[in-house]
Design a protein around this motif. Structure first.
Motif, short mmCIF file in Angstrom:
data_model
loop_
_atom_site.label_atom_id
_atom_site.label_comp_id
_atom_site.label_asym_id
_atom_site.label_seq_id
_atom_site.Cartn_x
_atom_site.Cartn_y
_atom_site.Cartn_z
N GLY A 21 0.82 -1.20 0.00
CA GLY A 21 0.00 0.00 0.00
C GLY A 21 0.86 1.26 0.00
N GLY A 22 0.34 2.32 -0.61
CA GLY A 22 1.06 3.60 -0.63
C GLY A 22 2.37 3.56 -1.37
N THR A 23 2.47 2.71 -2.37
CA THR A 23 3.72 2.56 -3.11
C THR A 23 3.59 3.13 -4.52
OG1 THR A 23 5.29 0.91 -3.97
CG2 THR A 23 2.99 0.24 -3.83
N PRO A 24 4.67 3.68 -5.09
CA PRO A 24 4.59 4.24 -6.44
C PRO A 24 4.47 3.20 -7.55
CG PRO A 24 6.82 4.42 -5.60
CD PRO A 24 5.98 3.94 -4.46
N PRO A 26 2.46 -0.26 -8.10
CA PRO A 26 1.47 -1.18 -7.51
C PRO A 26 2.00 -2.60 -7.36
CG PRO A 26 0.43 0.24 -9.14
CD PRO A 26 1.90 0.49 -9.24
N GLY A 27 1.77 -3.13 -6.18
CA GLY A 27 2.15 -4.53 -5.93
C GLY A 27 3.58 -4.72 -5.51
N GLY A 34 5.51 3.72 1.92
CA GLY A 34 4.23 3.03 2.03
C GLY A 34 4.15 2.09 3.22
N TYR A 35 3.33 1.06 3.06
CA TYR A 35 3.03 0.20 4.20
C TYR A 35 2.67 -1.22 3.73
CZ TYR A 35 -1.56 1.84 2.63
OH TYR A 35 -2.64 2.16 1.85
N PHE A 36 2.78 -2.13 4.68
CA PHE A 36 2.27 -3.48 4.49
C PHE A 36 0.77 -3.43 4.83
CE2 PHE A 36 6.69 -4.22 5.97
CZ PHE A 36 7.19 -4.84 4.83
N ASP A 37 -0.06 -3.76 3.87
CA ASP A 37 -1.51 -3.82 4.10
C ASP A 37 -1.84 -5.25 4.54
OD1 ASP A 37 -4.18 -3.31 4.22
OD2 ASP A 37 -4.31 -2.45 2.21
#
Length: 401
Positions: A21-24, A26-27, A34-37
């Motif tokens: 999550g919150g990463t430039p 995706p995946g 960002g974060y670990f969802d």
């Protein structure tokens, strides 16, 4: 009844899922971004159950708890954990309480994620003319806009903030380096940004470059304004036969680079540039190189100011009956104080240069037979006035072909 309860507890299970999550990108996971969802379910379907999230620390070979969550209706749980350090094959487990290494603990499936390292880089920096600015560029990985970059300069006491920049949509940044204009020295820079997930700095490897001595000669057609005080009607040559050379020189008083102006006959610009290029390459110093307009075209005044100059339509100083070769744009006077001139009456000019009449020992700024400027201009058919006898004109070069 008691045995039935034990069997139900033993049958209880927990599942775990982790996405980025919150990463430039995706995946994909990146350190400090960002974060670990985190999400999953507990088979009991109950709300209010405690779920512990663990990650495996390879260095110490142990599981460490990083998060405690609580189930909602249906036994679901979810949470977020900021991405910090990077590691390929980072391992996570969820438990219903207790370290997953313990055999009696109810533990989830193991989830592995690859956390790639995020970084910042400065591009190589080319050496720069000491009088010019240098564009400094770099990028962040993964590419993302809006990252506040600090660019630091290495000094005797370590790095200090020099300038700031912000990344664009492609993750690149640029700033203009203006520090130390005129200096001839090396600089070492690094870039960095604050890793918000952990509060520390991510910094790049450093890059070094130099401010260098470059003549950077630019030849333009001389304008009437440039000879407003040194030309008048009836002079042997006018602006149409003259060229203005704007070039860098090595300062005598401060050992820094400066930009000067020399006006010369258009046909001699190549020779003059070669001469001063040799002088600069060997750090021959020049005190001043102003347009004689600054001194009203008055040669005794500009000699006392220690000015290096070319064209000036005038009589020979100390001999009002002779037209100076400077009137034809074929002569140059260099460092007039350190290289004085003796007129036909035996008088030395300028008066503040008389301590340099004695040419031994050689002193800073003096011209002698084997000076690089003297040698190069003589090679290009300029006569050096230091060889005149019985007169002497140590400052003077005159095209003699």
């Amino acid at each position: 009844m008691q045995q039935s309860t034990v069997e139900e507890a033993a049958a209880e299970s927990v599942t775990l899922k982790i996405t980025a999550g919150g990463t430039p990108q995706p995946g994909k996971f990146f350190s400090d971004i960002g974060y670990f969802d985190i999400s999953g379910t507990v088979s009991s379907g109950k709300a209010g159950e405690r779920v512990e999230i663990y990650w495996y620390r390879v260095a110490s070979k142990e599981w460490r708890r990083s998060l405690v969550l609580t189930t909602t209706d249906g036994g679901a749980f979810s949470g977020r954990q900021l991405v910090g350090h990077w590691e390929l094959g980072l391992r996570f487990r969820a438990t219903l309480g207790g370290n997953p290494a313990a055999s009696e603990v109810v533990s989830s499936n193991e989830v592995k994620v690859d956390v790639r390292i995020s970084y910042v880089r400065l591009n190589p920096i080319a050496n720069v003319d000491a009088l010019k600015s240098r564009r400094v560029t770099g990028y962040v990985y993964p590419a993302r806009p809006g990252v506040s970059i600090h660019i630091d300069l290495k000094g005797a006491d370590g790095y200090r903030l020099l300038m700031r920049a912000t990344t664009d949509a492609a993750g690149t940044f640029s700033a203009t380096f203006t520090q130390g204009t005129g200096e001839l020295r090396s600089y070492r820079l690094r870039s960095g940004y604050v890793a918000t997930n952990r509060g520390g700095d991510v910094v790049s490897p450093s890059r070094s470059f130099r401010r260098v001595a470059a003549l950077n000669a630019v030849v333009t057609r001389t304008t009437a304004a440039e000879v407003a005080k040194t030309y008048r009607s009836g002079c042997p040559v006018g602006p149409s036969k003259l060229s203005t050379i704007t070039m860098n020189y090595y300062g005598m008083s401060d050992q820094r680079m400066h930009r000067g102006v020399l006006i010369i006959r258009s046909s001699l610009t190549d020779e003059v540039i070669r001469g001063f290029a040799q002088a600069l390459a060997h750090r021959y110093p020049v005190r001043k190189m102003n347009n004689p307009n600054v001194y009203g075209g008055n040669d005794p005044v500009q000699m006392e100011a220690n000015n290096t100059s070319g064209f000036n339509c005038r009589k020979v100083v100390g001999n009002p009956y002779a037209q100076s070769p400077h009137s034809y744009g074929i002569a140059i006077d260099v460092n007039t104080v350190q290289n004085p001139y003796r007129d036909v009456n035996g008088r030395w000019w300028p008066k503040n240069g008389r301590s340099y009449v004695d040419r031994s020992p050689r002193r800073y700024g003096m011209l002698v037979y084997d000076s690089y400027l003297t040698r190069q201009l003589r090679k290009d058919d300029f006569f050096w006035g230091g060889l005149w006898s019985p007169g002497r004109d140590y400052q003077h070069f005159q095209y003699d072909r």
